[in-house]
Design an enzyme around this catalytic site. Sequence first.
Site, PDB file in Angstrom:
ATOM      1  N   GLU A   9      48.580 -20.625 -22.183  1.00 47.70           N
ATOM      2  CA  GLU A   9      49.192 -21.950 -22.078  1.00 47.70           C
ATOM      3  C   GLU A   9      48.294 -23.072 -22.566  1.00 47.70           C
ATOM      4  O   GLU A   9      48.744 -23.996 -23.232  1.00 47.70           O
ATOM      5  CB  GLU A   9      49.581 -22.283 -20.624  1.00 47.70           C
ATOM      6  CG  GLU A   9      50.548 -21.314 -20.007  1.00 47.70           C
ATOM      7  CD  GLU A   9      49.832 -20.433 -19.027  1.00 47.70           C
ATOM      8  OE1 GLU A   9      48.845 -19.811 -19.430  1.00 47.70           O
ATOM      9  OE2 GLU A   9      50.245 -20.361 -17.868  1.00 47.70           O
ATOM     10  N   GLU A  87      56.560 -19.055 -13.476  1.00 50.56           N
ATOM     11  CA  GLU A  87      56.521 -19.976 -14.606  1.00 50.56           C
ATOM     12  C   GLU A  87      55.870 -19.305 -15.814  1.00 50.56           C
ATOM     13  O   GLU A  87      56.349 -19.433 -16.942  1.00 50.56           O
ATOM     14  CB  GLU A  87      55.751 -21.237 -14.234  1.00 50.56           C
ATOM     15  CG  GLU A  87      56.418 -22.111 -13.188  1.00 50.56           C
ATOM     16  CD  GLU A  87      57.681 -22.784 -13.687  1.00 50.56           C
ATOM     17  OE1 GLU A  87      57.716 -23.161 -14.877  1.00 50.56           O
ATOM     18  OE2 GLU A  87      58.624 -22.914 -12.903  1.00 50.56           O
ATOM     19  N   HIS A 368      48.558 -11.356  -7.201  1.00 52.14           N
ATOM     20  CA  HIS A 368      48.718 -12.332  -6.127  1.00 52.14           C
ATOM     21  C   HIS A 368      47.626 -12.147  -5.079  1.00 52.14           C
ATOM     22  O   HIS A 368      47.888 -11.794  -3.943  1.00 52.14           O
ATOM     23  CB  HIS A 368      50.109 -12.214  -5.489  1.00 52.14           C
ATOM     24  CG  HIS A 368      51.209 -12.524  -6.436  1.00 52.14           C
ATOM     25  ND1 HIS A 368      51.833 -11.553  -7.180  1.00 52.14           N
ATOM     26  CD2 HIS A 368      51.790 -13.694  -6.795  1.00 52.14           C
ATOM     27  CE1 HIS A 368      52.772 -12.106  -7.940  1.00 52.14           C
ATOM     28  NE2 HIS A 368      52.754 -13.411  -7.723  1.00 52.14           N
TER      29      HIS A 368
END
Length: 968
Positions: A9, A87, A368
């Site tokens: 990103e 996302e 996670h």
Amino acid sequence: MAKSLVIVESPAKAKTINKYLGSEYSVEASIGHIMDLPKNDIGVELKKRTFEPTLIVSPGKEKIVERLKKLAAKSDMVYLAPDPDREGEAIAAHLSMQLLPVMKDKSKIRRVTFNEITQKAVKAAFAHARDVDENLVDAQQTRRVLDRLVGYQVSPLLWDKVRRGLSAGRVQTVALRLIVEREREINEFNPVEYWTIDADLKTGKSAQEFTARMVGIEGKPIRVSNGVDKEGKEQFLSNALPDNESVDEVVEQLEKATWTVRSIEKKERRRNPQAPFTTSKLQQEAAGRLGFNVRRTMGVAQRLYEGVEIGSEGTVGLITYMRTDSTRVSADAIVDVREFVAKLGAAYLPAKPNEYAGKKQEQAQDAHEAIRPTNVKFTPESIRKYLSDEQFRLYRLIWQKFVSSQMTPAVFDQTTVDVAAKAKHTYDFRVSGSVLKFDGFLKFEEEDKKARQAAKDKASKEEQAAAEKLAQQSIQQENESQDDSADRRLPELNEGQALDLAKLDPQQKFTEPPPRYNEASLVKVLEERGIGRPSTYASIINTIQDRDYVKKIGAKFVPTEIGTVVTSLLVKNFPYIFDTQYTATLEGELDAVEEGEERWTDLLNGFYDHFEKELKVASTHMEDVKRMEQATEELCDKCGSPLVLKWGKFGSFYSCSNFTKVKPMTVAMGPWKKDAKAVTKKVTAAFEFPMIVKATTDDVIEYSKEVDDAKELSTSINAAAEQGKKITVEPVSCDFTKENFAAKPDLSAPGADDVPEEEFCDNCGRVMVLRNGPWGPFMACPGYNEDPPCKTIRKLTQKVQQKPPVQLEEMCPKCGKPLLLRNGQYGEFISCSGYPKCKYIKQDLLDVPCPKCGSEIAVRKTKRGDTFYGCVKYPKCDFASNLKLVNQACPKGDSSYLLEVTSDKGTYLVCPNNREALPKRRKKRGAVEEESTTPECSYEKKIAGPAPAVVVERPDPEKTRPVVESVA
């Protein structure tokens, strides 16, 4: 040989990963999302209830997408490596949609995820590349569609009923509802009086005093009724008496009572360490201990995650991924931290690793983990010189929390002493104290306390007060359940020992309303109720502030009038959709979609059934606040008529009921002279008496008179015709208004509208800067003009951009009303308070006539804030100059004025015909160069030397570090 293409990103993340992968890989950044729903349309299919979104390339991302397509077409493999969350998975899916058509082998595009940006984690991720997880994509797409359905169908209702520009959000409205309901609780709160009695006691031998509190009479606890809770159960205040009379009676007895130690209970108490940080816990503790708001915390954490230059180590990702609700830690990290703790001493290392229960630990995946340092050997002190102050403070918080989570409990010796005061009755008192016996996991906290104390001891007297105040703000206990008796030392006491009373201290107190939410407590309640997700908290908090729904006063959220009104309307008309419990249920269903247990279309169908029904009812039954006219008992200050409560652009206000919007009627002199009676009849048919006859010339009122009958009307029109050019007749109208201050938060309170803290780019984590555009100022990433650019921006609301007008003592030369200092698109200016009827604007004029037409020259500004000088008759006269005109004739030439030119050599007065000394201006493309008709002049005179250079001293970071330690 073609390289493998890796897409992440942000440029910062790309830089760090590129170092680990080597020259065989090319790492590029997508700068966040590349596709989204269209802005000018809802973009979701609703007729057939498929809810299929219409995705387009995000405006401004076209060049980035084209560049990635060209690189992908030449690459052997394409790896999609956005963040390991919903996302990030959606970004990977959108990249795949754009890149697959240009790739020859469709199987050569793969998804990689890593929870930490370290060489080991990155290489392991590429060794276990996978396909895009459609369940994660569906969960993100469902959330986006839900938000679009609510926003694009409820917001227009608010525009029609309240004010344009308002917005409603599925989660933001619920968060706002919590703040508004808390404010109502505060306003409706009725304080309850109660009294406590403390006794300062001392022993006969040591004379050491200690304080005990009264807890009962004759073995029965004393308490005061404190209403009922939400379930109707009665509540009580412990260790309290109800009123002054009962206190006086007890005090009278205690003053002559015999005091003895009834019992002593000693026990060892253990305080266990807490789990490493989840996102919400990090946000809460960073707010409480460091004073960081949520957006700042996430911005700094993003930079720590993506990588920081650490000397010879190069760019290193210092923490694991910072958006997580798991407390799980990888086995390798447990081994490393236990090795580190063992070096602190065997007593600090538990026999086996500490385990923590957390949300969905059974389903927790490697992607996670809890937030932790990627390498525990990078202690905060060892890398401090490579970090900014805020990076160091947040990294130290994360590092200490993680290491302490795998340490032994702290041990306290706790003593509870019961004291009996015998008089008419036996009055029970109690005191508890505890002493830290073994620091255990509190080792770092105790060391920080000692460091702060040492820094305070070294500080000068002037610095000591400020350092102590800041230190007190930063010192907060990590465990809220720890009682107030910690570290309270008691003298040696024995059962049955006699005590002497030194002083009684009865205190009157009142219960206090629940506190307003701050960022930390709002995040806490959102997490507890399951509203939103940690990754969305920052955007929720920013949205409700940007929309002017709440204000921050003393770091606490106070709802504005518009926020309260919007919340009331939405909750009343959408009781199901904006219910806190339903919003939390939707979050659980989104988790079910992520785990493949529920189809995303089924979730949306269930939601839309409720939403569509409520939307139809709200469309017809929602209260029209915009057109509200509510009668009040207030009277007009001008005419004494009753005031009505109305709604305007900036909220509710009082307006005179004698106000009318009827437009004035213009009386043309031709028809008046021809048949005055016919014109009079026409005027009286349109308006009722009394009326006002006015005569104006160029918007300046020359004549004005109130008339009560037709005869006065005719006489006044004739008189007005002699004094002005334009004659108008209008009904009497009172334009008196005043603000409804009772409905607005007190922005004069200390801490109101504080200077906002730094904001951080969501994509690359850099500090955002204030820029100016065609539509006013906005916050933008400093990489806005880089290649490739980081186009993250945040618009500022009109109220943020503009200051309220300030009334001046000077009067308008045209209409006589006071002038106002206003703030406009091009800066401050002075204009008439009678606008729009009087359009006078005071201009800053030079004492030089315009060289072209002889009018005045005014000082003006461009959109960018640059100053120039132009004729007041523009556009009739187009004279303009970037240089200041000076009212002096040129001694050598024919010019009636000189120009002031400033350079690095000094300030000069130059003749406008001295073309060699004037700054060279670039001619417009295609323009023909005009030959000067005036003779060349060489006049030039120096009037001032160069301005002294501003020296900015950079403080020595080594000298400032002890101060930073004292306030961390």
